[in-house]
Scaffold this motif. Structure first.
Motif, PDB file in Angstrom:
ATOM      1  N   SER A 181       0.916  -1.413  -0.065  1.00 29.37           N
ATOM      2  CA  SER A 181       0.098  -0.038   0.073  1.00 29.37           C
ATOM      3  C   SER A 181       0.890   1.284  -0.056  1.00 29.37           C
ATOM      4  N   LEU A 182       1.912   1.286   0.748  1.00 27.50           N
ATOM      5  CA  LEU A 182       2.865   2.425   1.029  1.00 27.50           C
ATOM      6  C   LEU A 182       3.349   2.609  -0.484  1.00 27.50           C
ATOM      7  N   ALA A 183       3.770   1.535  -1.208  1.00 28.38           N
ATOM      8  CA  ALA A 183       4.753   1.560  -2.426  1.00 28.38           C
ATOM      9  C   ALA A 183       3.447   2.337  -3.419  1.00 28.38           C
ATOM     10  N   THR A 184       2.440   1.902  -3.301  1.00 25.93           N
ATOM     11  CA  THR A 184       1.458   2.181  -4.340  1.00 25.93           C
ATOM     12  C   THR A 184       0.950   3.576  -4.236  1.00 25.93           C
ATOM     13  N   TYR A 185       1.020   4.128  -3.148  1.00 27.11           N
ATOM     14  CA  TYR A 185       0.603   5.588  -2.814  1.00 27.11           C
ATOM     15  C   TYR A 185       1.734   6.506  -3.246  1.00 27.11           C
ATOM     16  N   SER A 186       3.141   6.062  -3.071  1.00 23.36           N
ATOM     17  CA  SER A 186       4.222   6.841  -3.483  1.00 23.36           C
ATOM     18  C   SER A 186       4.317   6.900  -4.913  1.00 23.36           C
ATOM     19  N   GLU A 187       4.014   5.833  -5.365  1.00 23.05           N
ATOM     20  CA  GLU A 187       4.017   5.926  -7.001  1.00 23.05           C
ATOM     21  C   GLU A 187       3.155   6.899  -7.432  1.00 23.05           C
ATOM     22  N   GLN A 188       1.682   6.933  -6.837  1.00 26.30           N
ATOM     23  CA  GLN A 188       0.811   7.704  -7.179  1.00 26.30           C
ATOM     24  C   GLN A 188       1.139   9.346  -7.100  1.00 26.30           C
ATOM     25  N   LEU A 189       1.971   9.291  -5.889  1.00 28.02           N
ATOM     26  CA  LEU A 189       2.493  10.870  -5.790  1.00 28.02           C
ATOM     27  C   LEU A 189       3.364  11.271  -6.816  1.00 28.02           C
ATOM     28  N   GLN A 190       4.107  10.385  -7.047  1.00 30.52           N
ATOM     29  CA  GLN A 190       5.062  10.646  -8.154  1.00 30.52           C
ATOM     30  C   GLN A 190       4.343  10.983  -9.321  1.00 30.52           C
ATOM     31  N   THR A 191       3.451  10.143  -9.874  1.00 37.89           N
ATOM     32  CA  THR A 191       2.923  10.124 -11.085  1.00 37.89           C
ATOM     33  C   THR A 191       2.168  11.540 -11.157  1.00 37.89           C
ATOM     34  N   THR A 192       1.514  11.969 -10.282  1.00 36.18           N
ATOM     35  CA  THR A 192       0.587  13.044 -10.304  1.00 36.18           C
ATOM     36  C   THR A 192       1.250  14.290  -9.994  1.00 36.18           C
ATOM     37  N   LYS A 193       2.870  14.238  -9.575  1.00 32.96           N
ATOM     38  CA  LYS A 193       3.552  15.392  -9.322  1.00 32.96           C
ATOM     39  C   LYS A 193       3.274  16.086  -7.921  1.00 32.96           C
ATOM     40  N   ALA A 194       2.482  15.349  -7.208  1.00 36.89           N
ATOM     41  CA  ALA A 194       2.033  16.075  -5.789  1.00 36.89           C
ATOM     42  C   ALA A 194       3.132  15.996  -4.853  1.00 36.89           C
TER      43      ALA A 194
END
Length: 234
Positions: free
Chosen positions: A123-136
């Motif tokens: 879950s942590l890795a998935t959320y981190s990837e989403q952050l980087q994808t959305t440039k958050a």
């Protein structure tokens, strides 16, 4: 009068209840400091938002979904709690507007436990990837005291929409919820620091109500005991 004091206390309690009606929280103790290995990937590589005693309020938006069999608690978001003091009591609160009915679940995890638990690590890795994808990550607060031993915790927030609408688009894609995430240390491990002004206000109101009720009570006694004027006889 005692009734006046009781009424003031009731009003104060009702106001306090109204304020915290849209608040979810978790209370925890600061863990022992740990020294993380200087290897990649590191905590900084996760690009998570971090809360600390210096940056203790994080206004943000959380994506939500309606509960499902695979995600009964909705979507998961991850944050870092840094600069903690070992053994000190803390509270993390999330506040959101009443116009966005949402259920939240807050959990804290030691760094090692999160990395060594497959479900949490995924879950942590998935959320981190989403952050980087959305440039958050552009708005990420940097970790403080990045070197040496640190007292850290992961914070996981689960968010699920809790309303029903005839608008199909709204049901398929519920909008993000505006929230404030607050890290609040306890004073003397008894009272959250942000509640000290509220406690002082309640104390002042209670003391003032006590003296006011005593004054009104004595005044009413004088009125009752005052003799009525005699009727004139001509």
């Amino acid at each position: 009068m005692p009734a006046i004091a009781a009424l003031l206390c009731i009003c104060t309690v009702l106001q306090a209840w109204t304020v915290v009606a849209n608040v979810e929280k978790t209370i925890f103790l600061g863990p022992s400091a740990v020294t993380l290995p200087d290897v990649r990937p590191s905590l900084e590589d996760l690009h998570l938002h971090a809360l600390s005693s210096q940056n203790h309020i994080l206004p943000t938006q959380l994506s939500v979904i309606f509960p499902s069999t695979s995600q009964p608690h909705g979507l998961e978001s991850w944050y870092l709690l840094s600069g903690l003091e070992e053994g000190a009591r803390y509270e993390v609160r999330i506040c959101w507007p009443a116009t966005s009915p949402t259920d939240f679940w807050l959990d804290t995890y030691p760094i090692v436990e999160a990395f060594n638990t497959p479900e949490l690590a995924s879950s942590l890795a998935t959320y981190s990837e989403q952050l980087q994808t959305t440039k958050a990550i552009d708005h990420t607060k940097k970790l403080e005291n990045s070197g040496g031993a640190r007292s850290l915790l992961f914070l996981r927030i689960q968010a699920a929409a809790s309303y029903y609408s005839t608008n199909r688009t709204l049901m398929d894609s519920p909008p993000p919820v505006d929230v404030d995430i607050i890290l609040d240390p306890f004073l003397l491990n008894v009272l959250p620091r942000s509640l000290v002004p509220v406690a002082a206000y309640i104390t002042i109101v209670a003391v003032a109500a006590w003296f006011l009720s005593a004054y009104v009570y004595r005044w009413l006694l004088l009125v009752v005991q005052e003799p009525l004027p005699k009727a004139r006889t001509d």
